[in-house]
Write an enzyme that holds these catalytic residues in place. Structure first.
Site, mmCIF file in Angstrom:
data_model
loop_
_atom_site.group_PDB
_atom_site.id
_atom_site.type_symbol
_atom_site.label_atom_id
_atom_site.label_comp_id
_atom_site.label_asym_id
_atom_site.label_seq_id
_atom_site.Cartn_x
_atom_site.Cartn_y
_atom_site.Cartn_z
ATOM 1 N N SER A 244 4.807 -6.763 -1.550
ATOM 2 C CA SER A 244 4.501 -7.002 -0.149
ATOM 3 C C SER A 244 4.930 -8.437 0.098
ATOM 4 C CB SER A 244 3.000 -6.845 0.066
ATOM 5 O OG SER A 244 2.694 -7.000 1.417
ATOM 6 N N ASN B 267 -5.470 -9.894 -7.461
ATOM 7 C CA ASN B 267 -5.729 -10.569 -6.184
ATOM 8 C C ASN B 267 -7.052 -11.318 -6.139
ATOM 9 O OD1 ASN B 267 -6.184 -7.696 -6.411
ATOM 10 N ND2 ASN B 267 -7.060 -7.741 -4.360
ATOM 11 N N GLN C 204 0.761 -10.073 -5.634
ATOM 12 C CA GLN C 204 0.156 -11.414 -5.672
ATOM 13 C C GLN C 204 0.936 -12.395 -6.526
ATOM 14 O OE1 GLN C 204 -2.244 -12.556 -3.810
ATOM 15 N NE2 GLN C 204 -3.191 -10.705 -2.996
ATOM 16 N N THR D 148 13.336 4.587 11.555
ATOM 17 C CA THR D 148 14.214 3.488 11.972
ATOM 18 C C THR D 148 13.718 2.164 11.389
ATOM 19 O OG1 THR D 148 14.663 4.681 14.008
ATOM 20 C CG2 THR D 148 15.196 2.330 14.019
ATOM 21 N N HIS E 178 3.756 -10.525 2.766
ATOM 22 C CA HIS E 178 2.940 -11.386 3.633
ATOM 23 C C HIS E 178 2.003 -12.326 2.891
ATOM 24 C CE1 HIS E 178 -0.991 -9.135 3.635
ATOM 25 N NE2 HIS E 178 -0.223 -8.105 3.350
ATOM 26 N N THR F 48 0.848 -1.193 0.000
ATOM 27 C CA THR F 48 0.000 0.000 0.000
ATOM 28 C C THR F 48 0.885 1.244 0.000
ATOM 29 O OG1 THR F 48 -1.768 -1.162 1.153
ATOM 30 C CG2 THR F 48 -1.782 1.247 1.301
ATOM 31 N N CYS G 210 -15.868 -4.522 2.933
ATOM 32 C CA CYS G 210 -16.902 -4.152 3.889
ATOM 33 C C CYS G 210 -16.791 -2.654 4.158
ATOM 34 C CB CYS G 210 -16.702 -4.938 5.180
ATOM 35 S SG CYS G 210 -18.012 -4.660 6.343
#
Ligand code: PMP
Length: 384
Positions: free
Chosen positions: A199, A151, A179, A237, A201, A74, A325
């Protein structure tokens, strides 16, 4: 007995790899320093960051100095778009209609500020039309932002072909590779990408960390002021233990990608074949010939996706409707709407996404349970 859950929402986030967890814990214990300090503790922290930079570079075919760590895709998407507009005379930004909100909402905001923008439409399978791009490039587009893989549908876009057109027109290409990473080959230099955002994760790395990868000769400016970290491109940092986790994730990717791809393909075949033989009237969505090996977007006509999603959750199966949502109301996904489905049909879509370690037998069994639930919901609907 507690029933084991079947987690089929890897495109939302993937379980952390054991090697990542170990690397994070080890760095917390062994590298407590600030990477900007010159003493030994600082140097140990710095070494972790530079090793991770090399590992990420190797995983995506980029030079190490091109990698700028960030707080996730993001942030990186915002960074590239804002940098481009701030440093370009008469910017004109194109993004596909199926981009992640961290691209689309920025482009909308820029549009509201008077920047030239256009949204690249998709067809009913979520595919992009290259002819449309030619027309827009001829009209002076300066940046094209398109994801490597979507995605929600799992559609893979032809990044190399898009790069060629974009460069012929003298424009720049930003690709969101979030993705695609860990699922298909992502080669930054071979594909001719100018800015790649990532990203970690979705492929077993830690959350809250990403990267902006910048082609040699180009720049990217910091989104925030206040520090010189990442050579002035991302102040603050560095989160050293989390970056140690990125190192481990990227290292595992380089070691295992071919095996992961095989494992995913096998799982997708089993899942789709089982659903197909057990559910009458099933609609697979997206473009099957160019799709991630871990993503299945499917509609069961007559069954509301949200109803099925909740029923599946009670059954121990986690999936996604691909809808956001917003303020308590479940909106159908912008991706499926962009593909031209009307709202009711859009609400039927469910996304199942898995990983190389999703247990094969449980996946097959899960597909059977999904089929049973669909049958039950259809019978209920018929009785109303
Ligand atoms: N781009 C794509 C294609 C994504 O799927 C996601 C995560 N949903 C993001 C960007 C945002 O990534 P992050 O969670 O790291 O901010």
């Amino acid at each position: 007995m507690v029933q084991r859950r079947l987690y089929l929402d890897w495109n939302a986030t993937a379980p952390v790899l054991p090697q990542v967890r170990q690397a994070v814990v080890r760095a917390f214990e062994e590298a407590p320093g600030n990477a900007s300090s010159i003493h030994r503790e600082g140097q140990a922290a710095r070494a972790i960051i530079e090793r991770a930079r090399r590992s990420v570079a190797r995983a995506v075919g980029a030079p190490a100095q091109a990698v700028v760590f960030s707080g996730g895709a993001t942030e990186s998407n915002n960074q590239v778009l804002h940098h481009h507009v701030a440093t370009t005379d008469e910017p004109f930004v194109i993004c596909s209609a199926v981009e992640h909100p961290s691209v689309i909402e920025v482009v909308d905001k820029l549009d509201g500020q008077g920047v030239g923008t256009a949204r690249w439409p998709v067809d009913e399978q979520g595919r992009l039309d290259l002819q449309w791009l030619d027309d827009q490039l001829a009209q002076g587009a300066t940046l094209v932002s398109v994801m490597w893989a979507n995605n929600e549908m799992g559609n893979i876009f032809d990044v190399a072909a898009i790069a060629e057109k974009v460069h012929q027109a003298g424009a720049l290409l930003h690709v969101d590779g979030t993705q695609a990473l860990g699922r298909i080959d992502v080669d930054f230099q071979a594909a001719g990408v100018d800015y790649l955002t990532l990203s970690f994760h979705k492929m077993g790395g830690p959350k809250g960390v990403g990267a902006t990868i910048v082609r040699e000769g180009l720049k990217v400016s910091a989104l925030m002021a206040g520090g010189h970290q990442e050579r002035g491109r991302r102040p603050g940092t560095e989160n050293v233990p989390i970056i140690a986790g990125v190192d481990a994730a990227a290292t595992e990717l380089v070691k295992n990608l071919p095996d992961w791809q095989l494992a995913l393909t096998k799982r997708k075949e089993l899942f789709v074949d089982t659903l197909r033989s057990a559910v009458p009237q099933l609609e697979l969505r997206g473009a099957p010939e160019h799709q991630l090996p871990n993503t299945v977007n499917v509609a069961f006509p007559g069954v509301d996706g949200e109803d099925l999603l909740l029923a599946l959750d009670l059954e121990g199966i986690s999936a996604s409707s691909g809808s956001a949502c917003t303020a308590g109301s479940l909106e159908p996904s912008h991706v499926i709407l962009a593909m031209g489905f009307e709202e009711k049909r859009a609400r039927e879509s469910l996304r199942f996404s898995f990983g190389p370690t999703t247990p094969l037998d449980e996946l097959g069994h899960g597909a059977q349970r999904i089929a049973e639930l669909v049958g039950r919901l259809r019978r209920l609907e018929a009785e109303i």
